[in-house]
Scaffold this motif. Structure first.
Motif, PDB file in Angstrom:
ATOM      1  N   VAL A 207      -6.749   2.898  -8.554  1.00  0.00           N
ATOM      2  CA  VAL A 207      -6.113   4.036  -8.054  1.00  0.00           C
ATOM      3  C   VAL A 207      -5.701   3.268  -6.821  1.00  0.00           C
ATOM      4  N   LEU A 208      -6.796   2.583  -5.919  1.00  0.00           N
ATOM      5  CA  LEU A 208      -6.724   1.759  -5.023  1.00  0.00           C
ATOM      6  C   LEU A 208      -6.440   0.827  -4.455  1.00  0.00           C
ATOM      7  N   TYR A 209      -6.201  -0.013  -6.027  1.00  0.00           N
ATOM      8  CA  TYR A 209      -5.855  -0.842  -6.018  1.00  0.00           C
ATOM      9  C   TYR A 209      -4.034  -1.164  -6.477  1.00  0.00           C
ATOM     10  N   LEU A 210      -3.500   0.333  -7.561  1.00  0.00           N
ATOM     11  CA  LEU A 210      -2.276   0.245  -7.345  1.00  0.00           C
ATOM     12  C   LEU A 210      -1.802   1.167  -5.743  1.00  0.00           C
ATOM     13  N   SER A 211      -1.918   1.522  -5.594  1.00  0.00           N
ATOM     14  CA  SER A 211      -1.828   2.243  -4.629  1.00  0.00           C
ATOM     15  C   SER A 211      -1.111   1.484  -3.077  1.00  0.00           C
ATOM     16  N   PHE A 212      -2.272   0.280  -3.176  1.00  0.00           N
ATOM     17  CA  PHE A 212      -1.699  -0.445  -2.129  1.00  0.00           C
ATOM     18  C   PHE A 212      -0.473  -1.619  -2.692  1.00  0.00           C
ATOM     19  N   ILE A 213      -0.164  -2.113  -3.341  1.00  0.00           N
ATOM     20  CA  ILE A 213       0.842  -2.879  -4.582  1.00  0.00           C
ATOM     21  C   ILE A 213       2.111  -2.085  -4.407  1.00  0.00           C
TER      22      ILE A 213
END
Lengths: 244, 71
Positions: free
Chosen positions: A143-149
């Motif tokens: 979730v963190l990774y996709l949100s940041f992208i």
């Protein structure tokens, strides 16, 4: 627009670039993966979960062959997927990219997408080899990774649109605005919750080679799509006029 | 009698169908390589797919190398 030609060159360029990405991984990232999985195996033996027997290594080798072979196929699938996004963005942004031929335009766009969708998110949430990563936190990390992208990519588009609205001739406003915005997001987003317990030279070497291999993809997809677009011109319709 | 010929090149609109198809390919591809934990094969294999993790294992090395969270 010639739809079939457009779809074909976008998908072919993505698949070819993705295959190159997979081959690059096999050559330069795989040694680090083997080393990391070797540490996992030693941990399994030490904890008693597995026994260091010939049978274990037969099964392990078959399992790793499946994963290594899958690397290239996965590269082609991921490349087709990211290439599809690249094709969409290129189709919509081609007329506003810097003057020049299609190769120059695709390389410029690939550079922007590499920076905003890969490299800046990578600095916040860098790739990790096996042995680093708790299964319990995988959903949170995803979730963190996709949100940041998503925030980074949409932020870049938003600041570009903003600079157009205020009719700024210089792109500097959108670049500076995006830079400040993403720096704030970078500081506010929570860090990766997992501790890195693997040897640092392994982790750093893995990350460096990961960046090189992903960059191989972005350069390849830019060069291939730029070349194919220039050759087939899917966005152009040619009309002949006869005057008597 | 004079005759002249000319060629006009115009840029045409982007077909929505093509964009929609590429968007679906983008989402599906990223899910397969980056996030599937048995979900796709569970359509056919049921709960067993979450144990077998065929796609996860197939894409495992690329998942790590491309920066997706894993394990």
């Amino acid at each position: 627009m010639k739809t079939i030609i457009f779809l074909t060159i976008v998908l072919v360029s993505g698949a070819l670039a993705g295959t190159l990405h997979g081959v690059a991984n096999l050559a330069i990232v795989e040694p680090y993966l083997d080393q990391a999985i070797g540490i996992e195996n030693q941990n399994l033996f030490a904890s008693g979960e597995e026994e260091d027997t010939p049978q274990f290594w037969v099964e392990y080798d078959a399992y790793r062959d499946w994963q290594k072979g899958g690397q290239v196929l996965a590269g082609a699938i991921l490349g087709t997927s990211i290439g599809a996004l690249f094709g969409i963005v290129y189709a919509f942004s081609r007329h506003v990219l810097p003057q020049g031929n299609d190769l120059k335009k695709t390389i410029t766009l690939a550079g922007i997408m590499w920076l905003t969708l890969f490299f800046i998110p990578f600095l916040k949430y860098p790739a990790n080899p096996p042995t680093v990563g708790d299964a319990e936190t995988v959903v949170l990390r995803a979730v963190l990774y996709l949100s940041f992208i998503a925030i980074s990519g949409l932020g870049a588009v938003a600041f570009y649109q903003l600079s157009k609205k205020i009719k700024s001739k210089s792109k500097i406003i959108s670049v500076v605005g995006y830079g400040i915005f993403i720096a704030i997001v970078f500081a506010l987003m929570p860090p990766n919750p997992d501790e890195v317990n693997a040897p640092l030279d392994l982790v750093n070497g893995f990350r460096a080679m990961s960046v090189v291999a992903v960059s191989v993809f972005w350069v390849s997809v830019a060069v291939i799509l730029g070349g194919l677009w220039h050759k087939f011109r899917p966005d152009s319709q040619i009309h002949s006029q006869n005057d008597m | 009698m004079s005759q002249s010929k000319g060629i006009t090149i115009t840029e045409s609109k982007i077909p929505i169908f093509a964009i929609a198809l590429l968007a679906v390919i983008f989402v599906l591809g990223v899910f397969v390589v980056g996030f599937d934990q048995g979900h796709i094969f569970s359509i056919v294999l049921g709960e067993q797919a979450y144990e077998d993790l065929y796609i996860h294992e197939l894409t495992h090395d690329m998942r790590h190398a491309a920066g997706f969270p894993c394990h």
